[in-house]
Design a protein around this motif. Structure first.
Motif, short mmCIF file in Angstrom:
data_model
loop_
_atom_site.label_atom_id
_atom_site.label_comp_id
_atom_site.label_asym_id
_atom_site.label_seq_id
_atom_site.Cartn_x
_atom_site.Cartn_y
_atom_site.Cartn_z
N UNK A 1 0.84 -1.20 0.00
CA UNK A 1 0.00 0.00 0.00
C UNK A 1 0.88 1.25 0.00
N UNK A 2 0.48 2.20 -0.80
CA UNK A 2 1.22 3.44 -0.99
C UNK A 2 0.97 4.40 0.16
N UNK A 3 2.02 5.01 0.69
CA UNK A 3 1.92 5.98 1.79
C UNK A 3 2.27 7.39 1.37
N UNK A 4 2.80 7.55 0.17
CA UNK A 4 3.35 8.86 -0.20
C UNK A 4 4.73 8.98 0.41
N UNK A 5 4.89 9.89 1.34
CA UNK A 5 6.15 10.03 2.08
C UNK A 5 5.82 10.03 3.57
N UNK A 6 6.38 9.09 4.31
CA UNK A 6 6.08 8.96 5.74
C UNK A 6 7.38 8.92 6.52
N UNK A 7 7.54 9.86 7.46
CA UNK A 7 8.77 9.98 8.24
C UNK A 7 8.43 9.94 9.73
N UNK A 8 8.47 8.75 10.31
CA UNK A 8 8.21 8.60 11.74
C UNK A 8 9.38 9.18 12.54
N UNK A 9 9.07 10.01 13.55
CA UNK A 9 10.12 10.69 14.30
C UNK A 9 11.08 9.70 14.96
#
Length: 361
Positions: free
Chosen positions: A37-45
């Motif tokens: 599944x596509x998330x786009x851009x995800x940056x978990x701290x």
């Protein structure tokens, strides 16, 4: 007396630090129940060491930067914890149980189990901050995300992705890379010179492919995205020639023929096929190529970036250009794209087969 395992706590921060968003490792997709599944851009701290040490473990909450752009979509899903999304910049559309437009400054509150997702229009961009108040972040564990998607990925898109992953794995085992793994390419200058000369021919055609695509693109949104890609790739062939003293009159008929196939596709193929050729195939191969070859071309200073260093860097943006367009296609279009993907990999393998033959000579 029994021995007890003592786990060391991570060291806390003792001074002020700043962390740029780009320094937090990004992921672009996640696999749930066997489907990507596509998330786009995800940056978990918590993917950044300093932020992970700063955020408390007691009364635990989670933060992540998120981004969608140019028609990208995060499919409708649900999760077992409440979540809040702050629209920091741009706009998007909320989908699922509630459908409505979102603009900068809006806050979305999602109770546990509520179905929701987000999508952007072509040319639209959305930057947000995703907050969970209980336990781990939704995608903090990339192998066990805390979400359930309620709209399945198109089987046709999944088939195209599966084929591309299989061909990429096969490419990673190409016999040309054996010269690097064995150390011969590093230790035998004649081999290295023949390789760089052959690579230069392919690098020139890569540039021509991007020029041709830009010249004939009639879609304003794609033309802008393609122009950015071209700017970031511009001059890499010249960098290779100048750093490794390659003669400009290098010629090989097989490399010329295979390289021309990629250029001619930019004149005759539809935009979806061009995205498959340039991004799913060629750009995906570039990172593998850079990782496999950079050991033989080590730079002497931190500021001296080589052609091989550039291609060893993970560039998810280049590989994902246009993927949102592919997700939006009808199933009837995918048999053609699957065929195009196979052909592009065949042509690329021909290029590398020829390089290996010239090196062996």
């Amino acid at each position: 007396m029994t021995d007890q395992l003592v786990t060391a706590e991570p060291a806390l921060l003792t001074s002020v630090v700043t962390v740029a968003r780009s320094d937090i490792r990004a992921i672009a997709s996640v696999e749930v129940e066997g489907e990507e599944h596509w998330l786009g851009e995800h940056r978990d701290f918590r993917r950044h060491d300093a932020l992970a040490r700063f955020l408390p473990e007691h009364g635990r909450f989670s933060l992540a930067w998120v981004r969608l752009r140019n028609g990208e979509r995060l499919d409708v899903h649900e999760h077992p914890t409440k979540s809040m999304i702050l629209v920091c910049r741009g706009s998007a559309r909320l989908i699922g149980d509630l459908r409505m437009p979102l603009t900068e400054g809006d806050t979305v509150c999602v109770p546990p189990g509520a179905q929701h997702g987000f999508e952007t229009e072509p040319g639209e961009e959305f930057h947000g901050l995703s907050v969970q108040f209980e336990g781990s972040g939704l995608y903090e564990s990339e192998s066990a995300p805390r979400v359930r998607f309620t709209q399945a990925v198109s089987a046709s898109m999944a088939e195209l992705e599966a084929l591309n992953h299989a061909r990429l794995r096969r490419f990673s085992r190409h016999r040309l890379f054996e010269f690097f793994a064995s150390g011969r390419m590093r230790d035998e200058p004649p081999l290295r010179d023949r390789f760089v000369s052959a690579l230069y021919v392919w690098s020139v055609y890569f540039q021509r492919m991007l020029y041709a695509r830009q010249a004939v693109c009639a879609d304003p949104g794609l033309r802008e995205v393609y122009a950015g890609h071209l700017r970031e790739e511009f001059g890499h062939d010249r960098l290779l020639r100048e750093r490794h003293a390659v003669a400009e009159d290098v010629y090989d008929p097989i490399l010329e023929a295979a390289g021309n196939w990629f250029v001619m596709q930019m004149h005759g193929a539809d935009e979806a096929a061009k995205i498959v050729i340039v991004h799913l195939v060629v750009e995906s191969s570039c990172h593998i190529f850079g990782e496999k070859t950079k050991s033989a071309f080590q730079t002497t200073s931190d500021t001296d970036i080589s052609y091989f260093d550039l291609h060893a860097e993970v560039d998810q943006d280049h590989r994902d250009i246009g993927r949102d367009r592919l997700h939006a296609l009808s199933p009837s279009q995918f048999p053609h794209l699957i065929n195009v993907c196979d052909q592009a990999w065949d042509q690329l393998e021909l290029v590398f087969d020829r390089m290996a033959a010239l090196v062996e000579r």
